[in-house]
Design an enzyme around this catalytic site. Sequence first.
Site, PDB file in Angstrom:
ATOM      1  N   GLU A 180       0.847  -1.194   0.000  1.00 31.28           N
ATOM      2  CA  GLU A 180       0.000   0.000   0.000  1.00 31.28           C
ATOM      3  C   GLU A 180       0.880   1.241   0.000  1.00 31.28           C
ATOM      4  O   GLU A 180       0.928   2.000   0.959  1.00 31.28           O
ATOM      5  CB  GLU A 180      -0.942  -0.041   1.192  1.00 31.28           C
ATOM      6  CG  GLU A 180      -1.852  -1.258   1.135  1.00 31.28           C
ATOM      7  CD  GLU A 180      -2.877  -1.318   2.259  1.00 31.28           C
ATOM      8  OE1 GLU A 180      -2.909  -0.422   3.113  1.00 31.28           O
ATOM      9  OE2 GLU A 180      -3.634  -2.301   2.272  1.00 31.28           O
ATOM     10  N   ASN A 210      17.325  -0.297  -2.152  1.00 28.62           N
ATOM     11  CA  ASN A 210      16.766   0.575  -3.186  1.00 28.62           C
ATOM     12  C   ASN A 210      16.218  -0.343  -4.280  1.00 28.62           C
ATOM     13  O   ASN A 210      16.860  -0.596  -5.294  1.00 28.62           O
ATOM     14  CB  ASN A 210      17.807   1.538  -3.741  1.00 28.62           C
ATOM     15  CG  ASN A 210      17.162   2.561  -4.680  1.00 28.62           C
ATOM     16  OD1 ASN A 210      15.966   2.865  -4.551  1.00 28.62           O
ATOM     17  ND2 ASN A 210      17.922   3.072  -5.631  1.00 28.62           N
ATOM     18  N   HIS A 418     -16.912 -11.573   5.642  1.00 26.22           N
ATOM     19  CA  HIS A 418     -15.696 -10.822   5.941  1.00 26.22           C
ATOM     20  C   HIS A 418     -14.921 -11.512   7.044  1.00 26.22           C
ATOM     21  O   HIS A 418     -15.473 -11.808   8.103  1.00 26.22           O
ATOM     22  CB  HIS A 418     -16.040  -9.384   6.349  1.00 26.22           C
ATOM     23  CG  HIS A 418     -14.817  -8.537   6.519  1.00 26.22           C
ATOM     24  ND1 HIS A 418     -14.552  -7.798   7.633  1.00 26.22           N
ATOM     25  CD2 HIS A 418     -13.757  -8.360   5.691  1.00 26.22           C
ATOM     26  CE1 HIS A 418     -13.378  -7.181   7.482  1.00 26.22           C
ATOM     27  NE2 HIS A 418     -12.879  -7.504   6.314  1.00 26.22           N
ATOM     28  N   HIS A 419     -13.659 -11.810   6.756  1.00 29.23           N
ATOM     29  CA  HIS A 419     -12.756 -12.401   7.739  1.00 29.23           C
ATOM     30  C   HIS A 419     -11.544 -11.492   7.900  1.00 29.23           C
ATOM     31  O   HIS A 419     -10.582 -11.605   7.150  1.00 29.23           O
ATOM     32  CB  HIS A 419     -12.251 -13.775   7.273  1.00 29.23           C
ATOM     33  CG  HIS A 419     -13.309 -14.832   7.196  1.00 29.23           C
ATOM     34  ND1 HIS A 419     -13.083 -16.040   6.563  1.00 29.23           N
ATOM     35  CD2 HIS A 419     -14.580 -14.875   7.664  1.00 29.23           C
ATOM     36  CE1 HIS A 419     -14.191 -16.784   6.661  1.00 29.23           C
ATOM     37  NE2 HIS A 419     -15.111 -16.096   7.311  1.00 29.23           N
ATOM     38  N   GLU A 420     -11.617 -10.571   8.821  1.00 29.31           N
ATOM     39  CA  GLU A 420     -10.412  -9.796   9.146  1.00 29.31           C
ATOM     40  C   GLU A 420      -9.605 -10.640  10.126  1.00 29.31           C
ATOM     41  O   GLU A 420     -10.101 -10.991  11.197  1.00 29.31           O
ATOM     42  CB  GLU A 420     -10.802  -8.453   9.760  1.00 29.31           C
ATOM     43  CG  GLU A 420      -9.635  -7.659  10.329  1.00 29.31           C
ATOM     44  CD  GLU A 420      -8.520  -7.379   9.312  1.00 29.31           C
ATOM     45  OE1 GLU A 420      -8.787  -6.737   8.300  1.00 29.31           O
ATOM     46  OE2 GLU A 420      -7.371  -7.830   9.551  1.00 29.31           O
ATOM     47  N   HIS A 487      -7.358  -8.846   1.435  1.00 31.28           N
ATOM     48  CA  HIS A 487      -6.746  -7.516   1.544  1.00 31.28           C
ATOM     49  C   HIS A 487      -5.440  -7.671   2.312  1.00 31.28           C
ATOM     50  O   HIS A 487      -5.252  -8.633   3.046  1.00 31.28           O
ATOM     51  CB  HIS A 487      -7.695  -6.542   2.232  1.00 31.28           C
ATOM     52  CG  HIS A 487      -8.687  -5.971   1.273  1.00 31.28           C
ATOM     53  ND1 HIS A 487      -9.043  -4.649   1.261  1.00 31.28           N
ATOM     54  CD2 HIS A 487      -9.364  -6.558   0.256  1.00 31.28           C
ATOM     55  CE1 HIS A 487      -9.913  -4.448   0.291  1.00 31.28           C
ATOM     56  NE2 HIS A 487     -10.146  -5.581  -0.338  1.00 31.28           N
ATOM     57  N   GLU A 488      -4.547  -6.736   2.089  1.00 37.40           N
ATOM     58  CA  GLU A 488      -3.170  -6.860   2.597  1.00 37.40           C
ATOM     59  C   GLU A 488      -2.608  -8.230   2.208  1.00 37.40           C
ATOM     60  O   GLU A 488      -2.115  -8.997   3.054  1.00 37.40           O
ATOM     61  CB  GLU A 488      -3.098  -6.647   4.121  1.00 37.40           C
ATOM     62  CG  GLU A 488      -3.585  -5.301   4.596  1.00 37.40           C
ATOM     63  CD  GLU A 488      -5.100  -5.189   4.644  1.00 37.40           C
ATOM     64  OE1 GLU A 488      -5.765  -6.169   5.022  1.00 37.40           O
ATOM     65  OE2 GLU A 488      -5.644  -4.133   4.282  1.00 37.40           O
ATOM     66  N   GLU A 506      -6.537  -7.001  -2.747  1.00 37.00           N
ATOM     67  CA  GLU A 506      -6.133  -5.610  -2.602  1.00 37.00           C
ATOM     68  C   GLU A 506      -4.643  -5.583  -2.955  1.00 37.00           C
ATOM     69  O   GLU A 506      -4.281  -6.029  -4.036  1.00 37.00           O
ATOM     70  CB  GLU A 506      -6.436  -5.138  -1.188  1.00 37.00           C
ATOM     71  CG  GLU A 506      -6.374  -3.643  -1.023  1.00 37.00           C
ATOM     72  CD  GLU A 506      -6.340  -3.216   0.424  1.00 37.00           C
ATOM     73  OE1 GLU A 506      -6.971  -2.217   0.758  1.00 37.00           O
ATOM     74  OE2 GLU A 506      -5.655  -3.860   1.238  1.00 37.00           O
ATOM     75  N   GLU A 512      -9.922   3.281   0.171  1.00 40.27           N
ATOM     76  CA  GLU A 512      -9.938   3.596   1.606  1.00 40.27           C
ATOM     77  C   GLU A 512      -8.959   4.712   1.965  1.00 40.27           C
ATOM     78  O   GLU A 512      -9.209   5.491   2.884  1.00 40.27           O
ATOM     79  CB  GLU A 512      -9.634   2.343   2.431  1.00 40.27           C
ATOM     80  CG  GLU A 512      -8.254   1.769   2.175  1.00 40.27           C
ATOM     81  CD  GLU A 512      -7.966   0.491   2.974  1.00 40.27           C
ATOM     82  OE1 GLU A 512      -8.872  -0.013   3.643  1.00 40.27           O
ATOM     83  OE2 GLU A 512      -6.820   0.022   2.920  1.00 40.27           O
TER      84      GLU A 512
HETATM   85  C1  NOJ Z   1      -8.272  -2.956   5.583  1.00 40.21           C
HETATM   86  C2  NOJ Z   1      -9.032  -3.237   4.363  1.00 40.21           C
HETATM   87  O1  NOJ Z   1      -8.353  -2.799   3.212  1.00 40.21           O
HETATM   88  C3  NOJ Z   1     -10.367  -2.577   4.481  1.00 40.21           C
HETATM   89  O2  NOJ Z   1     -11.087  -2.687   3.293  1.00 40.21           O
HETATM   90  C4  NOJ Z   1     -11.107  -3.177   5.636  1.00 40.21           C
HETATM   91  O3  NOJ Z   1     -12.315  -2.515   5.800  1.00 40.21           O
HETATM   92  C5  NOJ Z   1     -10.287  -3.053   6.908  1.00 40.21           C
HETATM   93  N1  NOJ Z   1      -8.965  -3.533   6.708  1.00 40.21           N
HETATM   94  C6  NOJ Z   1     -10.917  -3.833   8.053  1.00 40.21           C
HETATM   95  O4  NOJ Z   1     -10.841  -5.199   7.772  1.00 40.21           O
HETATM   96 CA    CA Z   2      -5.873  -2.203   3.079  1.00 37.86          CA
END
Ligand code: NOJ
Ligand code: CA
Length: 729
Positions: A180, A210, A418-420, A487-488, A506, A512
Amino acid sequence: MRHLLILILLATLGSCGKKSFSESDLQTTSPDGQLNVAFKRSESGQITYTLTKNGQTVIANSALGFTVEGLGKATQDFEIEDLDLTKGSEVYDLPWGEVAHVDAAYSEIELSLKHVPNKLTFSVQARLFDDGLGFRYVFPKQNGSGLSSDTLRILEEQTQFNLEGDPLVNWGPGDWNSYENLLELTRLSEIDATKYDNPNELIHRVVPNNAIMTPASLKLENGVHISFHEASLIDYPGMTLGVTSTGFESVLVGSPNRDAKAVVTLPFNTPWRTIAVEDRAIDFVANTLMLNLNAPNKLGDVSWFKPKTYAGVWWEMFLGKGTWDYASNQSAVDSEGNVMKGQARHAANTANVKAYIDFCADNNIEGLLVEGWNTGWEIWLDSLKRLEAFDFVTPYPDYNLREVVDYGKSKNVEIVMHHETSGVPERYEQQMDTAFALMQELGLHSVKSGYVGNFPNGEFHHGQYGVRHYRKVFETAAKYQVAVNPHEPIKPTGERRTLPNAISAEGARGMEYNAFGNYKQVNQPSHLPSIVYTRGLAGPFDYTPGIFNLELDGWRGADDEVLSTLAKQLGAYVVIYAPIQMVADLPEHYRQEVKASSPTGVNLDKENYHVAMKRYIREMATDWDATYPLAGELGEYAVVARKVKGENRYFIGGIAGDKDQEAVVVLDFLEEGFSYELSLFSDAEDAHFRTNKTAITVKNSFVKKGDTLRVQMKQAGGFGGVIGMGVAE
Ligand code: NOJ
Ligand code: CA
């Protein structure tokens, strides 16, 4: 007697006679005859390759090699033991994609090498397609070398990519942990990547060299465009490209827990190092080199997933209208359950989610992401508590998961799970079977995952540990008919051909970031065009376009805004490919009136409903038969058309960066003999990405094959057009 003599003669030849290859043997040419890759062995036994296009240098003489623990550096003293020249092709269908069918022929050359001092043997396998070169290292089990087992510990890979002159490079830093980052367009000699190293971010930015990330695209001084990346990154660290005085050299992502950057079990092959070659920058968007170099679909019938647009209980958390967590905002609700003025409420509550489902159903949006539905969000950013924050199956008390899922189904809207993981892969690995089983039971087929935070064991997202984890998740999810949008993530490298449930990812600064600060800090106008020529070339990108309330009016201060015109938001749906595309803004923001003018006097905004929503996003396709790269320059702009899968219908889109651009588009991709209705949404004459973002011109006309469109895109502007169902003339 004669036989015996011949046998003796052969045996003598075999024992002392090394095969010798002349330079003209060590090369091959692409099927169309334009690209040529040629290998050489120098006096000192260095193995190098060069790549040319129609005789012009693409990659100048560049060396190959490795440093292996216990064996040392193997970059000189090679013998070529064998040579194999073959031809082949990759012919396949994609279940969904920017193209439905690929038919790509290649020429292959494989050199078997022996490093004389340490007896390490491996081969270099190079495949030359018409649109680029891929090569990889293939390590057999080692018999003669000093290795005591079948484990090879690679300290570094020394693959060079030398270039002539000082090419223009569209690049992002070679960050071991986060993708990112800001993207830049500079000369090779001006690259300064280490300035992005930053331990203060939530996910540390780790840029020890670098070095730049891949994909990175270049315009060479001779005008040829090339793009570097890798294909089929499996059980090996990601590769960054270290800047040298003559070009680039591979720098693998390391590990804080060991010296070896890669520990592999033999036999093993590295990912393919890919160099896509095109005349024009925009042609990269239709380049299939990376996909060609991945294994065929392993999942078979994946019709349980359907490409779609999706909305989200998501942006409202970024704006501060809602929250992910439940406990901390219960004080925001009065005794009757109404949210008190100026307070944010837990967004993933049953009533709110049902209202989003209604919005989706009204607008032909077939997916709805619900974030903050499960317990754990109160502690997910706490450095210690986060280790056990989420279980991925327990909803908050105000969210009736089954009721919501059923309500969605009754309206043809599937909940996107959604699985954070709060950046804890090991916990996720322990729990994901249970989590995916729940999804399967509920009939939910896609999940967005997240990895906010540094991995607790110190490993980097892009190291071998991360690469293994993300792959394992795709493989496990597939067993439960679940498609994943991490994501990440680790950068995509074409795994979606093998595992089509790798639907998107992502791995770049997405929408975001436009909510993370004032206009000086958010994604700048050139960001999205740069994405097209960098991260975008790695595969689908969950950018989450479609913000209509670009001023963030009502939610943020005067300086907080998205640096884009509305027309650019529309263009992004076409230019940035993904089989799931978000309709990211709040439902109420699509109902606002915008300044719309229509030179042809089309009927606009009748129901006080946003016309672009009604006539463009509502009809937006996310699966394509073909992609037509039309115009563009690295980091500056991109114009693309795509043909809707199985239909005589097209979308066309453009996005501009720092400068105004005129897109001149010849519609020669349309079918002969049809007249099409084009609805074109473009920047109005007085549109401006800071002061007049939503000024959009809507123009309807009839077009046919061969017509030319001239569309003006403003700075940070763009356009989107739907070319309606063809009518036979
Ligand atoms: C970062 C993600 O890119 C975002 O889309 C998400 O809402 C948050 N993390 C929480 O999981
Ligand atoms: Ca993100």
